[in-house]
Design a protein around this motif. Structure first.
Motif, mmCIF file in Angstrom:
data_model
loop_
_atom_site.group_PDB
_atom_site.id
_atom_site.type_symbol
_atom_site.label_atom_id
_atom_site.label_comp_id
_atom_site.label_asym_id
_atom_site.label_seq_id
_atom_site.Cartn_x
_atom_site.Cartn_y
_atom_site.Cartn_z
ATOM 1 N N ALA A 89 -39.371 27.119 99.355
ATOM 2 C CA ALA A 89 -38.710 27.472 100.618
ATOM 3 C C ALA A 89 -38.970 28.950 100.938
ATOM 4 O O ALA A 89 -39.330 29.299 102.064
ATOM 5 N N PHE A 112 -40.832 17.169 100.990
ATOM 6 C CA PHE A 112 -40.065 18.346 101.413
ATOM 7 C C PHE A 112 -40.920 19.284 102.274
ATOM 8 O O PHE A 112 -40.395 20.114 103.011
ATOM 9 N N VAL A 115 -40.210 19.064 105.862
ATOM 10 C CA VAL A 115 -38.821 19.490 106.105
ATOM 11 C C VAL A 115 -38.753 21.017 106.205
ATOM 12 O O VAL A 115 -38.142 21.568 107.124
ATOM 13 N N TRP A 116 -39.422 21.720 105.270
ATOM 14 C CA TRP A 116 -39.430 23.192 105.350
ATOM 15 C C TRP A 116 -40.145 23.668 106.622
ATOM 16 O O TRP A 116 -39.716 24.616 107.268
ATOM 17 N N LEU A 119 -37.767 23.184 109.406
ATOM 18 C CA LEU A 119 -36.646 24.131 109.269
ATOM 19 C C LEU A 119 -37.023 25.510 109.803
ATOM 20 O O LEU A 119 -36.270 26.130 110.551
ATOM 21 N N PHE A 120 -38.223 25.965 109.411
ATOM 22 C CA PHE A 120 -38.647 27.307 109.809
ATOM 23 C C PHE A 120 -39.544 27.310 111.059
ATOM 24 O O PHE A 120 -40.127 28.330 111.398
ATOM 25 N N ARG A 121 -39.641 26.129 111.687
ATOM 26 C CA ARG A 121 -40.426 25.996 112.929
ATOM 27 C C ARG A 121 -41.870 26.453 112.739
ATOM 28 O O ARG A 121 -42.420 27.220 113.549
ATOM 29 N N ARG B 8 -44.150 37.603 106.531
ATOM 30 C CA ARG B 8 -42.935 37.979 107.247
ATOM 31 C C ARG B 8 -42.563 39.424 106.919
ATOM 32 O O ARG B 8 -42.489 39.803 105.748
ATOM 33 N N LEU B 93 -28.929 31.199 109.423
ATOM 34 C CA LEU B 93 -30.038 30.302 109.751
ATOM 35 C C LEU B 93 -29.551 29.107 110.575
ATOM 36 O O LEU B 93 -30.226 28.660 111.507
ATOM 37 N N SER B 237 -32.016 20.990 103.847
ATOM 38 C CA SER B 237 -33.390 21.174 104.328
ATOM 39 C C SER B 237 -34.046 22.373 103.659
ATOM 40 O O SER B 237 -35.215 22.663 103.902
ATOM 41 N N PHE B 238 -33.290 23.068 102.834
ATOM 42 C CA PHE B 238 -33.800 24.268 102.163
ATOM 43 C C PHE B 238 -33.987 24.002 100.673
ATOM 44 O O PHE B 238 -35.029 24.318 100.093
#
Lengths: 352, 352
Positions: A89, A112, A115-116, A119-121, B8, B93, B237-238
């Motif tokens: 993640a 997953f 899904v990540w 989640l983070f677009r 990031r 988040l 989701s994380f």
């Protein structure tokens, strides 16, 4: 209500069931059928609870140094997190930030990843495995925002050759490539040796499978110092202390007892190879797993029905209602005794 | 290298120092000077390490039910995470996703809020505390993307009245308002009682201060069932399993021993009140703290110099080189003996 308009929309990952009943044969989440190293129990028993009033070591010592020494890398090349899910993640959040180009991963893989990405677009694009559930290297030779591939792949168990990863790394110097080695200890060749040559490679591992510590939540990763520094910075921007003190102490014991680690890993591999023979004799087919599970299908039987029948007999395996794999079951390798119970059931089932 | 372009960009939170030397008087991270409840030590000593080969309970049982019962709420109104930092990171988040309107929080506050906002690229706008370091309620009566306020505030220790939070909640039905109650157990009135009336309220707590378990990493939160469901979905989701099995077991013991909890909390409060008298007698001034620390300044002495002098004598307190608070020190409440050593040093320092 207005506040709901600002809530992040997600479709959470669904983990394998954790039945609370006793007497269940649990072959559904790829846990170890053997207990953790004896040193772990001792570490808990002898732990000075007074230490817990203070914050843990933010740098995840002493586990960080123990892992670095064991794997022969520098500690600045190691990252430790709350299971490999936490590591992954953080890695998605840290490295996959291309505004438009998609992150690439197989269509049949650890479920997953998407899904990540959601989640983070993060834009992503799945790459179809071939008919034998093998990764097609050429799929990863095109513009992308990052690559993540498990090796062995899950839930197929299929191991890809080291050369494939080297080719992919060479073709993608401008993005981070993650090799998810959750199952590497069961007979695969690790990409760890490539971290000194490819600054953009992150190799992710876990204590949940081969080190029998799923309940302790320890994941780790290797990479270049620069890559690990980036991951640390994001981690420190999320939670200063993710690893509690007792977990760090227990993790050290698991790494230190190399003889025990090798012993239980070997036992799982031996049972896996025997399981392949048993399943093949019953008419099942499966990719040649190098992990602690077998992804099996039978042309005569419906996987979902078999899954339900097994469950009714307190044998839990994993089934996904998904394209291409709907007629497969993922069976974790248990003890020999547990597998014998499974085979006895399957023999009856196939006879009936 | 190209891969770095997609990393990031963050400026990590910097936690208080964790000195490794023995004999240090550690008054810099608001830890408890007392050990955790005796049941915690017993839970570790008697823990069956074999359980650790399996994944922990994803729903964070049995701690979830223990907290719900203790605080008289339903378990669907409780969330558990890896310290309140993990809970807050998940909350940022999950809830702070307005495309343009800024999240509001005080200018002098927990310095992780802006780190999370930057990490998740959430617009934010700090609201100036008044000259006495008090929150001005009217600052939170304007269009925004969410509100987060600690109560008591940190590092000031100042408690805001319940009515203020109710007014802010009433004025902001369309965003989530978080009250960060890390220090509430040291004499404050909790907003917990408001969760049934305000669906958009999240109350966040920690085991790190009043429950003497900073090293175990346990945070929790209360809210409406709908709000908690949203937070759970993002959490799942994380990372399916953030809380390890042994932490859940130890946490239960800390909650169960209410007499011990009340005893150590009362001791900290008593020492804090005495410390206020001692510091005032030495000419220090400070907001009237309702937390386990005092945020003190002295018009004759430079805080940074004093910080260094204390450190040279193995007394660690916290200092920030930041506007408006550069001449303050945050002093955690230690044992009476530790505080006496501090006061003896300060008496000498002020005399010299």
């Amino acid at each position: 209500m207005g506040w709901e308009a600002n809530v992040r929309t997600v479709t959470p990952y669904v983990a394998g069931e954790q039945p609370k009943e006793q007497g269940v044969i649990k072959l559904n989440t790829n846990e170890s059928p053997y207990p953790p190293a004896p040193g772990v129990a001792r570490a808990l028993r002898e732990y000075d609870a007074d230490i817990l009033r203070k914050y843990p070591d933010a740098e995840t010592e002493p586990l960080l140094s123990e892992l670095a020494a064991y794997y022969g890398v520098e500690k600045e090349q190691v990252f430790v997190g709350v299971g490999s899910d936490d590591v992954l993640a953080m890695a998605f959040l840290t490295f996959f930030n291309h505004p438009t180009l998609p992150v690439l991963f197989p269509d049949i893989t650890y479920s997953f990843y998407d899904v990540w990405a959601e989640l983070f677009r993060i834009p992503y694009e799945v790459q179809m495995l071939d008919g034998q559930f093998r990764i097609k290297e050429e799929d990863y030779h095109k513009p992308n925002g990052g690559v993540i591939i498990p090796n062995p792949n899950a839930p197929t168990g299929e191991l890809a050759p080291m050369q494939m990863f080297e080719n992919i790394l060479r073709a993608n110097p401008d993005v981070v490539c993650i090799v998810d080695e959750a199952y590497i200890d069961f007979g695969g060749e690790s990409c760890l040796k490539l971290i000194d040559r490819y600054e953009n490679l992150l190799v992710v591992r876990t204590f949940s499978k081969s080190r029998a510590l799923a309940g302790m939540r320890i994941g780790y990763a290797f990479g270049s110092k620069k890559l690990i520094r980036c991951l640390q910075d994001v981690k420190y921007s999320f939670n200063s202390y993710t690893m509690n003190s007792i977990t760090l102490a227990a993790g050290v014991e698991a790494v230190r007892d190399d003889a025990y680690f090798k012993e239980i890993t070997k036992k799982v591999i031996t049972t896996r190879e025997r399981s392949k023979r048993e399943l093949a004799a019953l008419g099942f087919s499966f990719p040649d797993s190098k992990s602690n599970f077998i992804f099996a299908t039978h042309e005569k039987y419906d996987a979902k029905e078999l899954f339900e029948a097994l469950r009714a007999h307190n044998i839990y395996v994993r089934h996904w209602d998904k394209p291409r794999i709907g007629n497969y079951l993922r069976i974790s390798i248990g003890t020999d005794e547990e597998m014998d119970t499974l085979f006895a059931f399957l023999k009856e089932y196939c006879r009936a």
